[in-house]
Design a protein around this motif. Structure first.
Motif, PDB file in Angstrom:
ATOM      1  N   GLY A   1      -7.865   2.070  -0.771  1.00  7.04           N
ATOM      2  CA  GLY A   1      -6.467   1.723  -0.529  1.00  7.04           C
ATOM      3  C   GLY A   1      -6.271   0.220  -0.502  1.00  7.04           C
ATOM      4  O   GLY A   1      -7.155  -0.550  -0.884  1.00  7.04           O
ATOM      5  N   SER A   2      -5.119  -0.222  -0.033  1.00  7.04           N
ATOM      6  CA  SER A   2      -4.773  -1.647  -0.099  1.00  7.04           C
ATOM      7  C   SER A   2      -5.642  -2.499   0.814  1.00  7.04           C
ATOM      8  O   SER A   2      -6.163  -3.530   0.407  1.00  7.04           O
ATOM      9  N   CYS A   3      -5.754  -2.111   2.077  1.00  5.65           N
ATOM     10  CA  CYS A   3      -6.637  -2.856   2.979  1.00  5.65           C
ATOM     11  C   CYS A   3      -7.017  -1.965   4.151  1.00  5.65           C
ATOM     12  O   CYS A   3      -6.360  -0.959   4.433  1.00  5.65           O
ATOM     13  N   CYS A   4      -8.098  -2.351   4.793  1.00  9.44           N
ATOM     14  CA  CYS A   4      -8.528  -1.642   5.984  1.00  9.44           C
ATOM     15  C   CYS A   4      -9.142  -2.668   6.918  1.00  9.44           C
ATOM     16  O   CYS A   4      -9.393  -3.803   6.531  1.00  9.44           O
ATOM     17  N   GLY A   5      -9.336  -2.278   8.145  1.00 10.79           N
ATOM     18  CA  GLY A   5      -9.896  -3.220   9.094  1.00 10.79           C
ATOM     19  C   GLY A   5     -10.091  -2.591  10.449  1.00 10.79           C
ATOM     20  O   GLY A   5      -9.946  -1.376  10.618  1.00 10.79           O
TER      21      GLY A   5
ATOM     22  N   LEU B   1     -12.877   2.243  16.427  1.00 11.66           N
ATOM     23  CA  LEU B   1     -11.485   2.158  16.006  1.00 11.66           C
ATOM     24  C   LEU B   1     -11.358   1.359  14.711  1.00 11.66           C
ATOM     25  O   LEU B   1     -11.995   0.318  14.548  1.00 11.66           O
ATOM     26  N   ALA B   2     -10.503   1.855  13.805  1.00 11.62           N
ATOM     27  CA  ALA B   2     -10.236   1.177  12.541  1.00 11.62           C
ATOM     28  C   ALA B   2      -8.816   1.531  12.101  1.00 11.62           C
ATOM     29  O   ALA B   2      -8.074   2.187  12.831  1.00 11.62           O
ATOM     30  N   PHE B   3      -8.444   1.111  10.909  1.00 16.13           N
ATOM     31  CA  PHE B   3      -7.176   1.538  10.307  1.00 16.13           C
ATOM     32  C   PHE B   3      -7.272   1.379   8.795  1.00 16.13           C
ATOM     33  O   PHE B   3      -8.114   0.639   8.283  1.00 16.13           O
ATOM     34  N   SER B   4      -6.412   2.071   8.082  1.00 15.09           N
ATOM     35  CA  SER B   4      -6.229   1.894   6.646  1.00 15.09           C
ATOM     36  C   SER B   4      -4.753   1.673   6.384  1.00 15.09           C
ATOM     37  O   SER B   4      -3.902   2.229   7.081  1.00 15.09           O
ATOM     38  N   CYS B   5      -4.465   0.885   5.343  1.00 18.88           N
ATOM     39  CA  CYS B   5      -3.080   0.584   4.991  1.00 18.88           C
ATOM     40  C   CYS B   5      -2.890   0.736   3.485  1.00 18.88           C
ATOM     41  O   CYS B   5      -3.744   0.300   2.705  1.00 18.88           O
ATOM     42  N   TYR B   6      -1.786   1.350   3.109  1.00 16.82           N
ATOM     43  CA  TYR B   6      -1.380   1.456   1.710  1.00 16.82           C
ATOM     44  C   TYR B   6      -0.113   0.636   1.533  1.00 16.82           C
ATOM     45  O   TYR B   6       0.900   0.913   2.181  1.00 16.82           O
ATOM     46  N   VAL B   7      -0.171  -0.388   0.681  1.00 16.90           N
ATOM     47  CA  VAL B   7       0.969  -1.260   0.430  1.00 16.90           C
ATOM     48  C   VAL B   7       1.729  -0.718  -0.769  1.00 16.90           C
ATOM     49  O   VAL B   7       1.148  -0.467  -1.831  1.00 16.90           O
ATOM     50  N   VAL B   8       3.048  -0.552  -0.587  1.00 18.31           N
ATOM     51  CA  VAL B   8       3.887   0.048  -1.621  1.00 18.31           C
ATOM     52  C   VAL B   8       4.945  -0.954  -2.059  1.00 18.31           C
ATOM     53  O   VAL B   8       5.635  -1.555  -1.223  1.00 18.31           O
ATOM     54  N   ALA B   9       5.065  -1.137  -3.377  1.00 15.06           N
ATOM     55  CA  ALA B   9       6.045  -2.038  -3.974  1.00 15.06           C
ATOM     56  C   ALA B   9       7.394  -1.330  -4.086  1.00 15.06           C
ATOM     57  O   ALA B   9       7.465  -0.091  -4.000  1.00 15.06           O
ATOM     58  N   PRO B  10       8.488  -2.069  -4.317  1.00  9.19           N
ATOM     59  CA  PRO B  10       9.809  -1.446  -4.449  1.00  9.19           C
ATOM     60  C   PRO B  10       9.895  -0.377  -5.547  1.00  9.19           C
ATOM     61  O   PRO B  10      10.669   0.567  -5.427  1.00  9.19           O
ATOM     62  N   ASP B  11       9.060  -0.510  -6.585  1.00  6.96           N
ATOM     63  CA  ASP B  11       9.093   0.484  -7.671  1.00  6.96           C
ATOM     64  C   ASP B  11       8.183   1.682  -7.403  1.00  6.96           C
ATOM     65  O   ASP B  11       8.004   2.548  -8.264  1.00  6.96           O
ATOM     66  N   GLY B  12       7.572   1.746  -6.207  1.00  9.08           N
ATOM     67  CA  GLY B  12       6.741   2.883  -5.837  1.00  9.08           C
ATOM     68  C   GLY B  12       5.265   2.744  -6.167  1.00  9.08           C
ATOM     69  O   GLY B  12       4.463   3.603  -5.792  1.00  9.08           O
ATOM     70  N   ARG B  13       4.885   1.678  -6.862  1.00  6.26           N
ATOM     71  CA  ARG B  13       3.462   1.485  -7.143  1.00  6.26           C
ATOM     72  C   ARG B  13       2.718   1.111  -5.859  1.00  6.26           C
ATOM     73  O   ARG B  13       3.301   0.548  -4.936  1.00  6.26           O
TER      74      ARG B  13
END
Length: 193
Positions: free
Chosen positions: A66-70, A35-47
């Motif tokens: 991407g932004s982080c995984c674990g 088991l794992a996961f990936s995360c994409y962090v999005v800023a208010p301007d869409g970046r």
């Protein structure tokens, strides 16, 4: 919890938990499905926050992803695991978390022969405070990129295999702020929200 004592959740073919194992010792040429996961962090301007893995990482050092995984700890839900890693790896606090690819899984082999074999739900996190404080043992570099730059990275060899596989599924969903909430029904039985 240190990286040396971290445990991963082992899975069977039905994505049910069948045990645990030490994280570091489990990643090799015959890594068990886990088991794992990936995360994409999005800023208010869409970046999107794109990171380069630390050069000292055992698996896939120095690749852009991407932004982080674990790995969710035994008994830890996806939401708590993502929030934990965002804090420890990037010093960020999420405003919202949204499952976008709950069924994602992949298998990839690194140049040194190390296998990654993960059921890896993908989550979008939104943040208001975009001041990242990368943990050097985890992240070599962190930059805010436009979605177009993110798509271009997927075509380059310095990106992680899981990033390329994920972007192939995320691109048809539109810009990151438009990714629909996929719900939690598609999460593996071993992982609560």
């Amino acid at each position: 919890m240190s990286v040396h004592t971290e445990e991963i959740v082992l899975l069977n073919a039905a994505d049910e938990a069948i045990g645990t194992a030490p994280k570091l010792a489990s990643h090799h040429r015959d890594t068990p499905y886990h088991l794992a996961f990936s995360c994409y962090v999005v800023a208010p301007d869409g970046r999107v926050l794109i990171t380069r893995r630390a050069l000292s990482k055992k698996t896939f050092p120095g690749v852009w992803t991407g932004s982080c995984c674990g790995h969710p700890a035994p008994g830890e839900g996806l939401r708590d695991a993502v929030l934990r890693r965002l804090g420890t790896e990037l010093g960020l606090v999420a405003d919202t978390l949204t499952p976008v690819l709950p069924r994602f899984r992949y298998r990839a082999v690194a140049e040194d022969g190390t296998l990654e074999y993960e059921r890896c739900p993908v989550v979008r996190a939104t943040v208001t405070d975009t001041t990242a404080k990368p943990e050097p043992d985890e992240v070599e570099d962190a930059e805010w990129w436009t979605w177009e730059e993110c798509l271009a990275l997927a075509g380059r060899p310095e990106s992680s295999p899981w990033y390329r596989f994920q972007l192939a599924e995320l691109e048809p969903l539109g810009a990151p702020m438009d990714w629909p909430d996929a719900g939690t029904e598609g999460l593996p039985p071993a992982l609560a929200w």
